[in-house]
Design a protein around this motif. Structure first.
Motif, mmCIF file in Angstrom:
data_model
loop_
_atom_site.group_PDB
_atom_site.id
_atom_site.type_symbol
_atom_site.label_atom_id
_atom_site.label_comp_id
_atom_site.label_asym_id
_atom_site.label_seq_id
_atom_site.Cartn_x
_atom_site.Cartn_y
_atom_site.Cartn_z
ATOM 1 N N LEU A 168 37.622 38.193 41.300
ATOM 2 C CA LEU A 168 36.838 37.147 42.042
ATOM 3 C C LEU A 168 35.742 36.553 41.001
ATOM 4 C CD1 LEU A 168 35.169 36.741 44.974
ATOM 5 C CD2 LEU A 168 33.768 38.438 44.509
ATOM 6 N N LEU A 169 35.601 35.188 41.217
ATOM 7 C CA LEU A 169 34.972 34.502 39.941
ATOM 8 C C LEU A 169 33.561 35.106 40.046
ATOM 9 C CD1 LEU A 169 34.942 30.738 39.264
ATOM 10 C CD2 LEU A 169 32.531 31.730 39.458
ATOM 11 N N GLY A 170 33.256 35.240 38.870
ATOM 12 C CA GLY A 170 31.679 35.753 38.820
ATOM 13 C C GLY A 170 31.753 37.238 38.660
ATOM 14 N N TYR A 171 32.760 38.248 38.987
ATOM 15 C CA TYR A 171 32.747 39.560 39.117
ATOM 16 C C TYR A 171 32.202 40.427 37.843
ATOM 17 C CZ TYR A 171 34.372 44.172 40.587
ATOM 18 O OH TYR A 171 34.383 45.581 40.867
ATOM 19 N N ARG A 172 31.307 41.282 38.389
ATOM 20 C CA ARG A 172 31.022 42.270 36.981
ATOM 21 C C ARG A 172 30.931 43.783 37.864
ATOM 22 N NH1 ARG A 172 30.578 37.536 35.484
ATOM 23 N NH2 ARG A 172 28.791 36.652 34.082
ATOM 24 N N SER A 173 31.662 44.564 36.932
ATOM 25 C CA SER A 173 31.689 45.941 37.629
ATOM 26 C C SER A 173 30.553 46.666 37.493
ATOM 27 C CB SER A 173 33.036 46.538 36.791
ATOM 28 O OG SER A 173 32.639 46.554 35.363
#
Length: 234
Positions: A168-173
């Protein structure tokens, strides 16, 4: 200070046939063209499996907390009020035929509507993630309970951070199970929007947040990391 709104302006321009540049989703150096027509101008299909399921949970009066596409269908069946914080999007909804489209903030429902005003609510577009935190999600659900009737239902959607194929664009875990982040902004021509921080909640985290708000999760439908869930009053 004037707040920029490239997202709303691009959708308005698309509707009017005046869009001559793409709406860009950006996270750092990563970009994509936002699929305006696909996301906002397709017709609601009550005969499809997804459409029939969504419609089965909704009744009037309905609060639509999205860009108003579905309001065009539901307003022919019962009273429907559509809210959006973007004046450009509200103008677009009205031009498209949404009869009761208002500038409004889904995170300020108690200040906007009376208690028990609506029989159901709809928020499709993953904007619930803008609640920002578990506490923010609980507050939103509590406010939504306030403005809906004791037998109300609601349909929300989101991205499941526990899905291993998440791309997903912009995904941060996030190290916390069932939680993640998404960070991006929109660009349209020379206009750059504010950075948006979405908190991603798994369905189980929504269940957790709903405790004590008056809502419970009645059903969840998932598709490759994206989910829609139905809430009913506990």
């Amino acid at each position: 200070m004037t707040t920029t709104d490239p997202f709303g302006r691009a959708i308005r321009d698309f509707h009017r046939g005046e869009q001559d540049e793409p709406l860009i989703d950006r996270d750092g150096a990563t970009t994509r063209d936002h699929p305006i027509e696909e996301f906002y101008f397709g017709e609601f299909d009550p005969e499809s499996d997804a459409g029939a399921w969504r419609a089965s949970w909704l009744d009037g009066p309905l609060l639509d907390m999205g860009a108003g596409r579905d309001a065009l269908y539901f307003q022919e069946r019962f009273e429907t009020v559509a809210i959006e914080p973007s004046a450009h999007l509200v103008a677009t909804m009205r031009e498209r035929g949404v009869r009761d489209a208002r500038v409004g903030d889904m995170f300020a429902l108690r200040e906007t509507f009376d208690r028990d005003r609506f029989g159901s609510a709809l928020a499709i577009g993953t904007q619930v993630g803008l609640a920002g935190s578990m506490q923010g999600l609980r507050r939103f659900l509590g406010d939504l309970a306030f403005v809906t009737t004791p037998d109300a239902s609601a349909v929300l959607d989101g991205y499941d951070p526990d899905w291993e194929g998440e791309d997903l664009l912009g995904y941060r875990s996030d190290p916390t199970p069932g939680l993640a982040h998404r960070v991006l902004h929109f660009e349209y021509g020379d206009e750059v929007g504010e950075t948006l921080h979405f908190r991603l909640f798994s369905p189980d985290r929504v269940r957790e947040a709903a405790v004590g708000t008056g809502w419970s999760v009645a059903e969840v439908r998932t598709d490759a990391g994206y989910y829609r869930l139905a809430l009913t009053k506990a």
